[in-house]
Design an enzyme around this catalytic site. Sequence first.
Site, PDB file in Angstrom:
ATOM      1  N   GLU A  79      -5.326   1.554   2.452  1.00  0.00           N
ATOM      2  CA  GLU A  79      -5.745   0.947   2.850  1.00  0.00           C
ATOM      3  C   GLU A  79      -5.687   0.758   4.032  1.00  0.00           C
ATOM      4  O   GLU A  79      -6.679   0.378   5.221  1.00  0.00           O
ATOM      5  CB  GLU A  79      -3.782  -0.295   2.702  1.00  0.00           C
ATOM      6  CG  GLU A  79      -3.737  -1.741   3.233  1.00  0.00           C
ATOM      7  CD  GLU A  79      -2.961  -1.127   5.209  1.00  0.00           C
ATOM      8  OE1 GLU A  79      -3.250  -2.400   5.806  1.00  0.00           O
ATOM      9  OE2 GLU A  79      -2.775  -0.527   5.247  1.00  0.00           O
ATOM     10  N   ASP A 114       5.807   1.996   7.058  1.00  0.00           N
ATOM     11  CA  ASP A 114       4.090   1.522   6.844  1.00  0.00           C
ATOM     12  C   ASP A 114       3.384   2.200   5.619  1.00  0.00           C
ATOM     13  O   ASP A 114       3.035   3.015   5.993  1.00  0.00           O
ATOM     14  CB  ASP A 114       3.684   1.101   7.923  1.00  0.00           C
ATOM     15  CG  ASP A 114       2.430   0.501   7.822  1.00  0.00           C
ATOM     16  OD1 ASP A 114       1.705  -0.132   7.011  1.00  0.00           O
ATOM     17  OD2 ASP A 114       1.497   1.142   8.786  1.00  0.00           O
ATOM     18  N   ASP A 167       4.356  -5.616   3.641  1.00  0.00           N
ATOM     19  CA  ASP A 167       3.798  -4.390   4.437  1.00  0.00           C
ATOM     20  C   ASP A 167       5.194  -4.796   5.494  1.00  0.00           C
ATOM     21  O   ASP A 167       5.602  -4.933   5.996  1.00  0.00           O
ATOM     22  CB  ASP A 167       2.675  -4.990   4.972  1.00  0.00           C
ATOM     23  CG  ASP A 167       2.030  -3.565   5.854  1.00  0.00           C
ATOM     24  OD1 ASP A 167       2.480  -2.429   5.823  1.00  0.00           O
ATOM     25  OD2 ASP A 167       0.315  -3.270   5.063  1.00  0.00           O
ATOM     26  N   HIS A 223       0.740  -1.374  -0.245  1.00  0.00           N
ATOM     27  CA  HIS A 223       0.224  -0.192  -0.456  1.00  0.00           C
ATOM     28  C   HIS A 223       0.498   1.507  -0.363  1.00  0.00           C
ATOM     29  O   HIS A 223       1.643   1.188   0.840  1.00  0.00           O
ATOM     30  CB  HIS A 223      -1.509   0.325   1.183  1.00  0.00           C
ATOM     31  CG  HIS A 223      -0.275  -0.348   2.430  1.00  0.00           C
ATOM     32  ND1 HIS A 223      -0.553   1.202   3.054  1.00  0.00           N
ATOM     33  CD2 HIS A 223       0.192  -1.116   3.512  1.00  0.00           C
ATOM     34  CE1 HIS A 223       0.273   1.070   4.783  1.00  0.00           C
ATOM     35  NE2 HIS A 223       0.296  -0.272   4.568  1.00  0.00           N
TER      36      HIS A 223
END
Length: 367
Positions: free
Chosen positions: A215, A186, A238, A81
């Site tokens: 996300e 992240d 991720d 993401h």
Amino acid sequence: MMPDQELDTTSPPEIGEEQLALLERLCNACAVSGDEGEVRKIVLEEVRPYAEQVTVDALGNVLVSKTGQGENRLRVMLAAHMDEVGFMLTGDDEDGIFRFDTVGGLDAAQLIGKPVCIGKEHVPGVIGARPIHLATREELSQKISLESLRIDVGQGNGGKVRIGDRATFATQFARLGPSLRAKALDDRFGVASLITLVQHTPPNIDLLAAFTVQEEVGLRGARVAAYTFDPQAAFALDCTPANDLPPWETDEGRIENTRYNTRLGAGPAIYLADSSTLSDPRLARHLVQTAEALGIPYQLRQPGGGGTDAGAIHKQRLGIPSISLSVPGRYLHTAAGIARLDDWKNTFALIYHALSRLSPDLFALER
């Protein structure tokens, strides 16, 4: 590993200075959920020379396709993401002071005094609150509320931003010995890894790369991307929290940290279960067997809360076998996270070799 499967010992592309420079660009970009354009631009620049087909769908996902070689290839989706947690300006209190709301999971208690940048021009600001000198005893005893905070861009600068602009932490990427410090690890780790996989794709699969949006606010982009691709298997790349802090002393004695989720320095984190997915056990075994066969350190993420794009992907169409693989990182969803460079290198090595050894025979096995 299947008994008749030849062990893959080819050397994958390594995470080096080029990939670190890419990660720095990605981490320093502002791409809060719903406004991922700055990261999307970098992704498109990096993948277009290597892909057969690149599209941007209606939600803003970047969808990349590459056809492999040989017969009986699996269509494999990899998702990372592009968005990060952050803020949206919601009201103008004049004199450069703005009300705001959070986008994604953030703790208001950790926001006071944090430098931020706003909008496409990265207008600098700071999150302010009543200083401790002026706070009452009652106020100091209460939990900080988001409503009591403001973003201050300075008098005369209010015209440079507007209601609806996204803001994010202004932390700049830095190397700290064997560690990396940045905001938005992240999931810029996953984005950088997936870009590298597009550039250096194992030839035995048809790669379906999804650089997803939104996300952090509900896995929204991944749901659409998985429906479009309709893959035979999926991996979410991720970055997962590492709560590997030392034991602490209390009046009752020493308390060991048993809920660490993952640990820095222990290698890539393989998911067995989280709040949105029960990972496909065949893919979990495949990752573990690949790591053990090639001597790649790994860890099993402690089952529990949180979730990744796999939570949306596995429920599309007739069901898609899915799993998540993450780089562990401390202090995620704050102004600065910490991760180990070696963990990223080993995560990339594991996903590359796992893809290289993937075949349709894997799904002939019992779950």
